[in-house]
Design a protein around this motif. Structure first.
Motif, PDB file in Angstrom:
ATOM      1  N   ARG A 127       0.411  -1.213   0.259  1.00  0.00           N
ATOM      2  CA  ARG A 127      -0.159  -0.182   0.249  1.00  0.00           C
ATOM      3  C   ARG A 127       0.814   1.133   0.028  1.00  0.00           C
ATOM      4  O   ARG A 127       1.841   1.241   0.616  1.00  0.00           O
ATOM      5  CB  ARG A 127      -0.451   0.407   1.302  1.00  0.00           C
ATOM      6  N   THR A 128       0.483   2.001  -0.577  1.00  0.00           N
ATOM      7  CA  THR A 128       0.952   3.664  -0.677  1.00  0.00           C
ATOM      8  C   THR A 128       1.103   3.991   0.859  1.00  0.00           C
ATOM      9  O   THR A 128       0.139   4.109   1.756  1.00  0.00           O
ATOM     10  CB  THR A 128       0.942   4.863  -1.975  1.00  0.00           C
ATOM     11  N   ILE A 129       1.589   5.292   1.042  1.00  0.00           N
ATOM     12  CA  ILE A 129       1.340   5.925   1.928  1.00  0.00           C
ATOM     13  C   ILE A 129      -0.014   6.882   2.359  1.00  0.00           C
ATOM     14  O   ILE A 129      -0.727   6.659   3.663  1.00  0.00           O
ATOM     15  CB  ILE A 129       2.915   6.943   2.181  1.00  0.00           C
ATOM     16  N   GLY A 130      -0.544   6.570   1.537  1.00  0.00           N
ATOM     17  CA  GLY A 130      -2.345   7.346   1.145  1.00  0.00           C
ATOM     18  C   GLY A 130      -3.070   6.826   1.431  1.00  0.00           C
ATOM     19  O   GLY A 130      -3.824   7.060   2.553  1.00  0.00           O
ATOM     20  N   GLU A 131      -2.823   5.628   0.620  1.00  0.00           N
ATOM     21  CA  GLU A 131      -3.110   3.932   1.275  1.00  0.00           C
ATOM     22  C   GLU A 131      -3.567   4.316   2.944  1.00  0.00           C
ATOM     23  O   GLU A 131      -4.358   3.727   3.883  1.00  0.00           O
ATOM     24  CB  GLU A 131      -3.658   3.093   0.242  1.00  0.00           C
ATOM     25  N   VAL A 132      -1.999   3.957   3.450  1.00  0.00           N
ATOM     26  CA  VAL A 132      -2.023   3.417   4.821  1.00  0.00           C
ATOM     27  C   VAL A 132      -2.236   4.835   5.907  1.00  0.00           C
ATOM     28  O   VAL A 132      -2.836   3.580   6.818  1.00  0.00           O
ATOM     29  CB  VAL A 132      -0.689   3.206   5.013  1.00  0.00           C
ATOM     30  N   ALA A 133      -2.723   5.834   5.721  1.00  0.00           N
ATOM     31  CA  ALA A 133      -2.780   6.804   5.976  1.00  0.00           C
ATOM     32  C   ALA A 133      -4.411   6.754   5.977  1.00  0.00           C
ATOM     33  O   ALA A 133      -4.856   6.993   7.143  1.00  0.00           O
ATOM     34  CB  ALA A 133      -2.502   8.000   6.002  1.00  0.00           C
ATOM     35  N   ALA A 134      -5.337   6.360   5.108  1.00  0.00           N
ATOM     36  CA  ALA A 134      -6.940   6.256   5.182  1.00  0.00           C
ATOM     37  C   ALA A 134      -7.254   4.918   5.629  1.00  0.00           C
ATOM     38  O   ALA A 134      -7.895   5.433   6.703  1.00  0.00           O
ATOM     39  CB  ALA A 134      -6.911   6.642   3.670  1.00  0.00           C
TER      40      ALA A 134
END
Length: 142
Positions: free
Chosen positions: A13-20
């Motif tokens: 997962r990308t950092i944005g996906e993990v953050a979400a």
């Protein structure tokens, strides 16, 4: 861990996906990468981060310890360092804590003694012998 509809649970997962998914802001994730050596996402061209499922589980654990249980950054660092030691020295330490392969047949130094039977230096020597035997057994297994 929350998996999106488009990706499998094992996907990176990308950092944005993990953050979400975790509710932890991207800048906090980047900061945690500096503070927690256990958190090392895969980086590609342009420093794009890709988090493995194990990384996401670690992020969720760190967040729970910091936010839910009131740990400090330093406290979580110490806790994770104790739980996940790395390198050969740590594996020897872990092996020394585990029972040797022939633990079913206790040696005289491993048997329980009556209170007062072994005192002072003799008791210490008996404990050192037990540890020595455990380490020897662990080194034979390597």
């Amino acid at each position: 861990m929350v998996a999106s509809d488009e990706k499998s649970a094992a996907a990176f997962r990308t950092i944005g996906e993990v953050a979400a998914a975790t509710g932890v802001a991207p800048h906090v994730l980047r900061y945690w990468e500096e503070r927690f050596p256990q958190l090392r996402p895969v980086t590609r061209a342009g420093n794009r981060r890709y988090y493995r499922p194990a990384d996401i589980a670690l992020i969720e654990r760190i967040a729970a310890l910091l936010d839910g249980e009131g740990y400090t950054i330093r406290g979580v660092q110490q806790l994770l360092a104790r739980e996940r030691p790395s390198g050969r020295r740590a594996s020897a330490t872990a092996a020394a804590r585990s029972e040797p392969a022939d633990a079913a047949t206790p040696t005289p130094s491993m048997t329980k003694h009556a209170p007062g039977e072994l005192q002072g230096e003799a008791a210490t020597l008996a404990r050192v012998r037990v540890v020595r035997d455990w380490i020897a057994a662990a080194l034979r297994d390597d």
